[in-house]
Design an enzyme around this catalytic site. Sequence first.
Site, PDB file in Angstrom:
ATOM      1  N   ASP A 157       8.898  43.498  64.658  1.00 40.82           N
ATOM      2  CA  ASP A 157       9.825  42.379  64.913  1.00 40.82           C
ATOM      3  C   ASP A 157       9.095  41.081  64.554  1.00 40.82           C
ATOM      4  O   ASP A 157       7.965  40.857  65.002  1.00 40.82           O
ATOM      5  CB  ASP A 157      10.237  42.382  66.402  1.00 40.82           C
ATOM      6  CG  ASP A 157      11.433  41.487  66.671  1.00 40.82           C
ATOM      7  OD1 ASP A 157      11.376  40.293  66.316  1.00 40.82           O
ATOM      8  OD2 ASP A 157      12.418  41.973  67.245  1.00 40.82           O
ATOM      9  N   GLN A 181      23.078  41.243  71.440  1.00 43.97           N
ATOM     10  CA  GLN A 181      22.757  41.738  70.088  1.00 43.97           C
ATOM     11  C   GLN A 181      22.938  40.609  69.078  1.00 43.97           C
ATOM     12  O   GLN A 181      23.989  39.971  69.041  1.00 43.97           O
ATOM     13  CB  GLN A 181      23.668  42.921  69.726  1.00 43.97           C
ATOM     14  CG  GLN A 181      23.340  43.534  68.374  1.00 43.97           C
ATOM     15  CD  GLN A 181      24.187  44.778  68.054  1.00 43.97           C
ATOM     16  OE1 GLN A 181      25.183  45.051  68.735  1.00 43.97           O
ATOM     17  NE2 GLN A 181      23.805  45.496  67.032  1.00 43.97           N
ATOM     18  N   HIS A 213      19.729  49.144  66.774  1.00 46.91           N
ATOM     19  CA  HIS A 213      18.261  49.243  66.796  1.00 46.91           C
ATOM     20  C   HIS A 213      17.753  49.356  68.218  1.00 46.91           C
ATOM     21  O   HIS A 213      18.384  48.871  69.157  1.00 46.91           O
ATOM     22  CB  HIS A 213      17.619  48.026  66.121  1.00 46.91           C
ATOM     23  CG  HIS A 213      18.130  46.709  66.621  1.00 46.91           C
ATOM     24  ND1 HIS A 213      19.321  46.165  66.181  1.00 46.91           N
ATOM     25  CD2 HIS A 213      17.642  45.831  67.529  1.00 46.91           C
ATOM     26  CE1 HIS A 213      19.525  45.013  66.782  1.00 46.91           C
ATOM     27  NE2 HIS A 213      18.525  44.786  67.619  1.00 46.91           N
ATOM     28  N   PHE A 214      16.589  49.967  68.332  1.00 52.34           N
ATOM     29  CA  PHE A 214      15.855  49.982  69.595  1.00 52.34           C
ATOM     30  C   PHE A 214      14.682  49.026  69.475  1.00 52.34           C
ATOM     31  O   PHE A 214      13.989  49.003  68.459  1.00 52.34           O
ATOM     32  CB  PHE A 214      15.310  51.383  69.920  1.00 52.34           C
ATOM     33  CG  PHE A 214      16.317  52.270  70.602  1.00 52.34           C
ATOM     34  CD1 PHE A 214      16.464  52.232  71.988  1.00 52.34           C
ATOM     35  CD2 PHE A 214      17.118  53.133  69.874  1.00 52.34           C
ATOM     36  CE1 PHE A 214      17.401  53.035  72.624  1.00 52.34           C
ATOM     37  CE2 PHE A 214      18.060  53.941  70.503  1.00 52.34           C
ATOM     38  CZ  PHE A 214      18.198  53.893  71.881  1.00 52.34           C
ATOM     39  N   HIS A 215      14.459  48.258  70.537  1.00 49.93           N
ATOM     40  CA  HIS A 215      13.256  47.438  70.649  1.00 49.93           C
ATOM     41  C   HIS A 215      12.202  48.267  71.386  1.00 49.93           C
ATOM     42  O   HIS A 215      12.497  48.832  72.450  1.00 49.93           O
ATOM     43  CB  HIS A 215      13.518  46.203  71.511  1.00 49.93           C
ATOM     44  CG  HIS A 215      14.498  45.223  70.927  1.00 49.93           C
ATOM     45  ND1 HIS A 215      14.095  44.091  70.255  1.00 49.93           N
ATOM     46  CD2 HIS A 215      15.855  45.201  70.919  1.00 49.93           C
ATOM     47  CE1 HIS A 215      15.166  43.403  69.872  1.00 49.93           C
ATOM     48  NE2 HIS A 215      16.249  44.058  70.268  1.00 49.93           N
TER      49      HIS A 215
HETATM   50  P1  AMP Z   1      18.924  41.958  68.791  1.00 50.54           P
HETATM   51  O1  AMP Z   1      19.105  40.616  69.391  1.00 50.54           O
HETATM   52  O2  AMP Z   1      18.795  43.065  69.795  1.00 50.54           O
HETATM   53  O3  AMP Z   1      19.985  42.198  67.768  1.00 50.54           O
HETATM   54  O4  AMP Z   1      17.518  41.930  68.079  1.00 50.54           O
HETATM   55  C1  AMP Z   1      17.308  41.571  66.773  1.00 50.54           C
HETATM   56  C2  AMP Z   1      15.825  41.434  66.601  1.00 50.54           C
HETATM   57  O5  AMP Z   1      15.552  41.353  65.226  1.00 50.54           O
HETATM   58  C3  AMP Z   1      15.221  40.192  67.263  1.00 50.54           C
HETATM   59  O6  AMP Z   1      14.224  40.577  68.175  1.00 50.54           O
HETATM   60  C4  AMP Z   1      14.645  39.403  66.070  1.00 50.54           C
HETATM   61  O7  AMP Z   1      13.423  38.793  66.397  1.00 50.54           O
HETATM   62  C5  AMP Z   1      14.474  40.479  65.035  1.00 50.54           C
HETATM   63  N1  AMP Z   1      14.542  40.072  63.642  1.00 50.54           N
HETATM   64  C6  AMP Z   1      15.423  39.222  63.064  1.00 50.54           C
HETATM   65  N2  AMP Z   1      15.204  39.155  61.737  1.00 50.54           N
HETATM   66  C7  AMP Z   1      14.174  39.996  61.462  1.00 50.54           C
HETATM   67  C8  AMP Z   1      13.482  40.371  60.267  1.00 50.54           C
HETATM   68  N3  AMP Z   1      13.800  39.854  59.074  1.00 50.54           N
HETATM   69  N4  AMP Z   1      12.457  41.254  60.367  1.00 50.54           N
HETATM   70  C9  AMP Z   1      12.117  41.773  61.562  1.00 50.54           C
HETATM   71  N5  AMP Z   1      12.725  41.461  62.725  1.00 50.54           N
HETATM   72  C10 AMP Z   1      13.745  40.580  62.675  1.00 50.54           C
END
Ligand code: AMP
Length: 140
Positions: free
Chosen positions: A33, A96, A102-104
Amino acid sequence: MNYNPNNIFAKILRGEIPAYKVYEDTQTLAFMDVMPQSDGHTLVIPRVAAETLFDLSTEELQSLIAVTQRIAIAAKRAFHADGMTLMQFNGSAAGQTVPHVHFHVIPRYNGKSLQSHSRTMANNELLAQHAEHLRALLNP
Ligand code: AMP
């Protein structure tokens, strides 16, 4: 399902934008991330076009969670975490921000709270180092 093929994770899957990849197989991709909530924060996504958990078949979800477990075990070791938080959001009301499921996988450290969600870009060199470290454990 109304999947947007121009979301940022779809672009990563198609190789249109770069990512700090740590693991991939025929169904799954894992990468760092770029706005980590703690050191070693990793994302695990399926290759299938699915916006939320509810758009996955049972088989797709099973392979995604199995890889997520594998990444979490490796990340705990790689980053010497005291614990691991796994998070997964469905829909903007739930937090989201990227509409590809996706999983964090977030390493946790005693006495250290999480950084804000999706807020601060990490240093590129540090992300590359973290990815290399995790990759070494996942792909020995
Ligand atoms: P969510 O809010 O659960 O949809 O999480 C999306 C995640 O994607 C967030 O933690 C962002 O920091 C991460 N993110 C956004 N753009 C990118 C990218 N280009 N590469 C890697 N992580 C990203």
